[in-house]
Design an enzyme around this catalytic site. Structure first.
Site, PDB file in Angstrom:
ATOM      1  N   ASP A 131       0.872  -1.164   0.000  1.00 39.12           N
ATOM      2  CA  ASP A 131       0.000   0.000   0.000  1.00 39.12           C
ATOM      3  C   ASP A 131       0.916   1.223   0.000  1.00 39.12           C
ATOM      4  O   ASP A 131       2.124   1.098   0.246  1.00 39.12           O
ATOM      5  CB  ASP A 131      -0.878  -0.030   1.255  1.00 39.12           C
ATOM      6  CG  ASP A 131      -1.662   1.256   1.448  1.00 39.12           C
ATOM      7  OD1 ASP A 131      -2.482   1.595   0.570  1.00 39.12           O
ATOM      8  OD2 ASP A 131      -1.435   1.926   2.476  1.00 39.12           O
ATOM      9  N   ASP A 157      -0.441   5.073   0.752  1.00 35.17           N
ATOM     10  CA  ASP A 157      -0.883   6.091   1.703  1.00 35.17           C
ATOM     11  C   ASP A 157      -0.739   5.577   3.137  1.00 35.17           C
ATOM     12  O   ASP A 157      -1.328   4.563   3.506  1.00 35.17           O
ATOM     13  CB  ASP A 157      -2.355   6.452   1.454  1.00 35.17           C
ATOM     14  CG  ASP A 157      -2.533   7.449   0.332  1.00 35.17           C
ATOM     15  OD1 ASP A 157      -1.960   8.546   0.433  1.00 35.17           O
ATOM     16  OD2 ASP A 157      -3.243   7.135  -0.645  1.00 35.17           O
ATOM     17  N   GLY A 177     -11.400   3.465  -0.429  1.00 37.02           N
ATOM     18  CA  GLY A 177     -11.714   4.381  -1.508  1.00 37.02           C
ATOM     19  C   GLY A 177     -13.075   5.013  -1.256  1.00 37.02           C
ATOM     20  O   GLY A 177     -13.802   4.638  -0.336  1.00 37.02           O
ATOM     21  N   GLU A 213     -10.257  17.277  -5.933  1.00 32.83           N
ATOM     22  CA  GLU A 213      -9.657  18.537  -6.366  1.00 32.83           C
ATOM     23  C   GLU A 213      -9.047  19.284  -5.191  1.00 32.83           C
ATOM     24  O   GLU A 213      -7.969  19.873  -5.299  1.00 32.83           O
ATOM     25  CB  GLU A 213     -10.722  19.398  -7.057  1.00 32.83           C
ATOM     26  CG  GLU A 213     -11.198  18.827  -8.387  1.00 32.83           C
ATOM     27  CD  GLU A 213     -12.356  19.596  -8.974  1.00 32.83           C
ATOM     28  OE1 GLU A 213     -12.762  20.620  -8.354  1.00 32.83           O
ATOM     29  OE2 GLU A 213     -12.856  19.208 -10.032  1.00 32.83           O
ATOM     30  N   ARG A 214      -9.731  19.243  -4.047  1.00 33.00           N
ATOM     31  CA  ARG A 214      -9.224  19.910  -2.848  1.00 33.00           C
ATOM     32  C   ARG A 214      -7.927  19.265  -2.388  1.00 33.00           C
ATOM     33  O   ARG A 214      -6.966  19.953  -2.030  1.00 33.00           O
ATOM     34  CB  ARG A 214     -10.267  19.825  -1.725  1.00 33.00           C
ATOM     35  CG  ARG A 214      -9.905  20.581  -0.466  1.00 33.00           C
ATOM     36  CD  ARG A 214      -9.976  22.066  -0.701  1.00 33.00           C
ATOM     37  NE  ARG A 214      -9.918  22.814   0.541  1.00 33.00           N
ATOM     38  CZ  ARG A 214      -9.940  24.129   0.604  1.00 33.00           C
ATOM     39  NH1 ARG A 214     -10.023  24.848  -0.512  1.00 33.00           N
ATOM     40  NH2 ARG A 214      -9.879  24.750   1.764  1.00 33.00           N
ATOM     41  N   SER A 229      -5.592   2.403  -3.236  1.00 30.48           N
ATOM     42  CA  SER A 229      -6.924   2.906  -3.565  1.00 30.48           C
ATOM     43  C   SER A 229      -6.864   4.328  -4.108  1.00 30.48           C
ATOM     44  O   SER A 229      -7.905   4.926  -4.404  1.00 30.48           O
ATOM     45  CB  SER A 229      -7.825   2.883  -2.320  1.00 30.48           C
ATOM     46  OG  SER A 229      -8.028   1.569  -1.868  1.00 30.48           O
ATOM     47  N   ALA A 230      -5.666   4.875  -4.250  1.00 28.59           N
ATOM     48  CA  ALA A 230      -5.500   6.228  -4.769  1.00 28.59           C
ATOM     49  C   ALA A 230      -5.862   6.287  -6.254  1.00 28.59           C
ATOM     50  O   ALA A 230      -5.862   5.272  -6.955  1.00 28.59           O
ATOM     51  CB  ALA A 230      -4.064   6.690  -4.575  1.00 28.59           C
ATOM     52  N   ASP A 282      -0.916  -0.146   6.196  1.00 28.96           N
ATOM     53  CA  ASP A 282      -0.990   0.523   7.498  1.00 28.96           C
ATOM     54  C   ASP A 282      -2.375   0.501   8.122  1.00 28.96           C
ATOM     55  O   ASP A 282      -2.544   1.002   9.234  1.00 28.96           O
ATOM     56  CB  ASP A 282      -0.559   1.988   7.345  1.00 28.96           C
ATOM     57  CG  ASP A 282      -1.548   2.796   6.518  1.00 28.96           C
ATOM     58  OD1 ASP A 282      -2.141   3.762   7.041  1.00 28.96           O
ATOM     59  OD2 ASP A 282      -1.739   2.454   5.338  1.00 28.96           O
TER      60      ASP A 282
END
Length: 222
Positions: free
Chosen positions: A8, A10, A47, A74-75, A109-110, A166
């Site tokens: 993974d 993140d 996700g 977008e943020r 899952s990004a 993680d």
């Protein structure tokens, strides 16, 4: 014998969990929902397809779920992605894994565009044999889809691969795919929660796994 390591990213290789939680918290507030930072953070590792149903009804998801997730993306990219930093010793760990004769994949899952940036941030773009993102699977973790795609790309059976993640969702997804999991504490989940979800070993972070590599499930015959 272990033949592949499937990571993974993140919270495992890059320090991004709190940043994702903040982006989700802002997104829910933008659409009129009070979700605390702690509530959002507890779901990071999933996700949007798995996270949104925790906080939105089916009708709300149908009405504005996609718009909320797009706003969050977008943020995150504009405000938070520039703040993502790698954990220590990630390239060194990947080189050690490759030197041991294992294939290496990243299964996240990004979004695909975010994943490519993460690989650059972590300094491992040229040390990965295969990668999978949310675009490769119908369901994100804790569903096993992303790990199953990674195994297929690697051409490795699940029993010969070890996942490294993680969150409990990584371990749950890997177990469903038939893989063992190494847990990492650097993402903020407790050792108890990781072991309860199926992790066979737990380390503080990539540097600790590198230091203990010879006795880890990644070592040949371990």
């Amino acid at each position: 014998m272990t033949k592949a390591a499937v990571f993974d990213i993140d919270g495992t290789l890059v320090d991004s969990v709190d940043l994702h939680a903040s982006a989700w918290q802002e997104a829910f507030a933008r659409f009129g929902h009070h979700v605390t930072f702690e509530q959002a953070r507890s779901q990071i590792g999933k996700g949007g397809d798995q996270l949104l149903p925790i906080f939105l009804s089916a009708a709300q998801q149908q009405d504005y779920g996609n718009a909320l997730e797009e706003w969050r993306g977008e943020r995150f990219r504009s405000n938070y992605l520039p703040m993502v930093r790698p954990f220590s010793a990630v390239p060194e760990l990947f080189r050690r894994v490759r030197d041991a004769g294992l294939k290496v994949a990243v299964a996240s899952s990004a979004k695909e565009d975010e994943l490519d940036i993460y690989l650059d941030i972590a300094g491992i773009s040229k040390l990965v044999d295969e990668s999978t993102s949310s675009t490769d699977a119908a369901r994100s973790k804790p569903a096993p889809d992303i790990f199953e795609v990674a195994l297929k790309k690697l051409g490795i059976a699940a029993v010969d691969a070890v996942a490294i993640g993680d969150t409990p969702y990584d371990a749950q997804a890997a177990r469903k795919a038939g893989m063992r999991t190494i847990g990492m504490l650097c993402g903020g989940f407790t050792e108890g929660s990781l072991r309860a979800s199926g992790c066979v070993a737990v380390y503080p972070g990539p540097g600790a796994l590198l230091a203990c590599f010879g006795a880890s499930p990644l070592a040949s015959g371990a």
